[in-house]
Design a protein around this motif. Structure first.
Motif, short mmCIF file in Angstrom:
data_model
loop_
_atom_site.label_atom_id
_atom_site.label_comp_id
_atom_site.label_asym_id
_atom_site.label_seq_id
_atom_site.Cartn_x
_atom_site.Cartn_y
_atom_site.Cartn_z
N ILE A 1 7.78 2.82 -3.49
CA ILE A 1 6.64 3.32 -2.73
C ILE A 1 7.21 4.21 -1.64
O ILE A 1 8.21 3.87 -1.00
N SER A 2 6.61 5.35 -1.43
CA SER A 2 7.14 6.30 -0.47
C SER A 2 6.93 5.79 0.96
O SER A 2 6.01 5.00 1.22
N PRO A 3 7.74 6.24 1.89
CA PRO A 3 7.57 5.82 3.29
C PRO A 3 6.19 6.20 3.84
O PRO A 3 5.61 5.46 4.64
N GLY A 4 5.65 7.32 3.40
CA GLY A 4 4.32 7.72 3.84
C GLY A 4 3.23 6.77 3.36
O GLY A 4 2.31 6.43 4.10
N GLU A 5 3.37 6.35 2.11
CA GLU A 5 2.40 5.38 1.57
C GLU A 5 2.50 4.04 2.28
O GLU A 5 1.50 3.42 2.60
N LEU B 1 -0.92 1.01 8.47
CA LEU B 1 -1.89 1.47 9.47
C LEU B 1 -3.32 1.11 9.08
O LEU B 1 -4.13 0.71 9.93
N PHE B 2 -3.64 1.24 7.79
CA PHE B 2 -4.98 0.90 7.34
C PHE B 2 -5.25 -0.60 7.49
O PHE B 2 -6.31 -1.01 7.94
N ALA B 3 -4.26 -1.42 7.14
CA ALA B 3 -4.40 -2.87 7.29
C ALA B 3 -4.54 -3.24 8.77
O ALA B 3 -5.35 -4.09 9.13
N LEU C 1 -1.52 -5.12 2.61
CA LEU C 1 -0.17 -5.49 3.03
C LEU C 1 0.66 -6.06 1.89
O LEU C 1 1.90 -5.99 1.92
N SER C 2 0.00 -6.61 0.87
CA SER C 2 0.76 -7.14 -0.26
C SER C 2 1.51 -6.03 -1.00
O SER C 2 2.57 -6.27 -1.58
#
Length: 120
Positions: free
Chosen positions: A14-18, A24-26, A74-75
């Protein structure tokens, strides 16, 4: 339904941006839900100036849905850092928590609308 045990494992990429986006969304869901829980009212902005306000049981259901939705997001990040070959369990957890979160939010919303429509 397809058997998940025979599915090839997906590498933990998973990319650092993702990752940052999921975190941030969580965090936003947790903060928004915590503020709503503390105030006893959740505000959903709409085009109307007043927006929608849910209190009582609807607020509790929606807040629980937000917290569970944050756990689902977060999972994905935790899955990235776990090097064991158990992606299947993270996928199951994410899909179950996503369904539960959406169900709680829908129950809170529809229940509040139905309850308020039957009041005199």
């Amino acid at each position: 339904m397809q058997d998940l045990k025979h599915k090839d494992p997906i590498p933990n990429r998973i990319s650092p941006g993702e990752r940052t986006g999921y975190i941030l969304f969580a965090a936003a869901l947790i903060i928004y839900g915590s503020i709503a829980w503390y105030n006893g009212e959740i505000y959903i902005p709409t085009r109307d100036i007043e927006g929608l306000r849910f209190t009582g049981t609807a607020c509790v259901l929606i807040c629980c849905g937000l917290f569970i939705g944050a756990a689902s997001g977060l999972s994905v990040v935790v899955k990235y850092y776990d090097q064991r070959n158990n992606e299947i369990y993270y996928e199951r957890f994410a899909s179950v928590t996503r369904i539960v979160a959406l169900t709680l939010i829908a129950l809170g919303t529809v229940g509040s609308i139905l309850y308020n429509s039957f009041l005199p």
